[in-house]
Design a protein around this motif. Sequence first.
Motif, PDB file in Angstrom:
ATOM      1  N   UNK A 110       0.825  -1.325  -0.058  1.00 49.27           N
ATOM      2  CA  UNK A 110       0.092   0.167  -0.099  1.00 49.27           C
ATOM      3  C   UNK A 110       0.865   1.322   0.054  1.00 49.27           C
ATOM      4  N   UNK A 111       1.920   1.359   0.770  1.00 47.53           N
ATOM      5  CA  UNK A 111       2.795   2.416   0.825  1.00 47.53           C
ATOM      6  C   UNK A 111       3.541   2.738  -0.611  1.00 47.53           C
ATOM      7  N   UNK A 112       3.810   1.569  -1.082  1.00 46.06           N
ATOM      8  CA  UNK A 112       4.658   1.615  -2.270  1.00 46.06           C
ATOM      9  C   UNK A 112       3.562   2.205  -3.517  1.00 46.06           C
ATOM     10  N   UNK A 113       2.080   1.689  -3.346  1.00 46.80           N
ATOM     11  CA  UNK A 113       1.198   2.466  -4.152  1.00 46.80           C
ATOM     12  C   UNK A 113       1.071   3.680  -4.014  1.00 46.80           C
ATOM     13  N   UNK A 114       0.959   4.253  -2.795  1.00 46.43           N
ATOM     14  CA  UNK A 114       0.731   5.444  -2.431  1.00 46.43           C
ATOM     15  C   UNK A 114       1.928   6.525  -2.936  1.00 46.43           C
ATOM     16  N   UNK A 115       3.166   5.718  -2.917  1.00 47.57           N
ATOM     17  CA  UNK A 115       4.357   6.613  -3.418  1.00 47.57           C
ATOM     18  C   UNK A 115       4.238   6.730  -4.895  1.00 47.57           C
ATOM     19  N   UNK A 116       3.944   5.857  -5.592  1.00 46.64           N
ATOM     20  CA  UNK A 116       3.858   5.797  -7.023  1.00 46.64           C
ATOM     21  C   UNK A 116       4.840   5.730  -7.873  1.00 46.64           C
ATOM     22  N   UNK A 117       6.128   5.313  -7.501  1.00 46.60           N
ATOM     23  CA  UNK A 117       7.436   5.320  -8.292  1.00 46.60           C
ATOM     24  C   UNK A 117       8.106   3.885  -8.026  1.00 46.60           C
ATOM     25  N   UNK A 118       7.378   2.877  -7.327  1.00 46.13           N
ATOM     26  CA  UNK A 118       7.937   1.491  -6.975  1.00 46.13           C
ATOM     27  C   UNK A 118       7.557   0.632  -8.316  1.00 46.13           C
ATOM     28  N   UNK A 119       8.479   0.054  -8.676  1.00 47.84           N
ATOM     29  CA  UNK A 119       7.974  -0.896  -9.961  1.00 47.84           C
ATOM     30  C   UNK A 119       8.120  -2.397  -9.633  1.00 47.84           C
ATOM     31  N   UNK A 120       8.433  -2.674  -8.179  1.00 45.41           N
ATOM     32  CA  UNK A 120       8.408  -4.190  -7.729  1.00 45.41           C
ATOM     33  C   UNK A 120       8.975  -3.933  -6.224  1.00 45.41           C
TER      34      UNK A 120
END
Length: 154
Positions: A110-120
């Motif tokens: 969820x944190x990664x989705x919110x950050x928006x720049x995580x590819x995996x």
Amino acid sequence: MPSSTTTIRKAKAADAPSLVQFNVAMAWETEQLQLDEAKIRAGVEGLFAQPQYGFYVMAERAGEVTGGLMITYEWSDWRNQVFWWIQSVYVLPEHRGQGVYRALYEEVKELARAEGNCCGFRLYVEKTNAAAQEVYRKLGMEESHYAMFEDHQI
């Protein structure tokens, strides 16, 4: 009996003693390595002082810290985004098999989705740690086709 409700939060500097103990315990359990607590403490505190490198996430049940993990960042020029490396994963033995890691992982996603720049996400696991590997597979992670190499002669 611990509460079945797991709460996940970003770690604070006050969590450093728990994180140090988790690292020491994990190294001993998985590799029979005796880590230098002072060095680990400096490393944990170093991440809090340098958040550009990553952060920690903690799990709690009934006010007791039950587990945690560290996220560090790796820039990918192939993807023009960041991989989040999941590291220093530890769940207290009496809380294993109760969804603590699942809760940690779901919050990180969820944190990664919110950050928006995580590819995996990426992580490494001791080759003989079959229990951890099974947990990761159950959560949808796949073994990478890459082998890992290290050089400590710096």
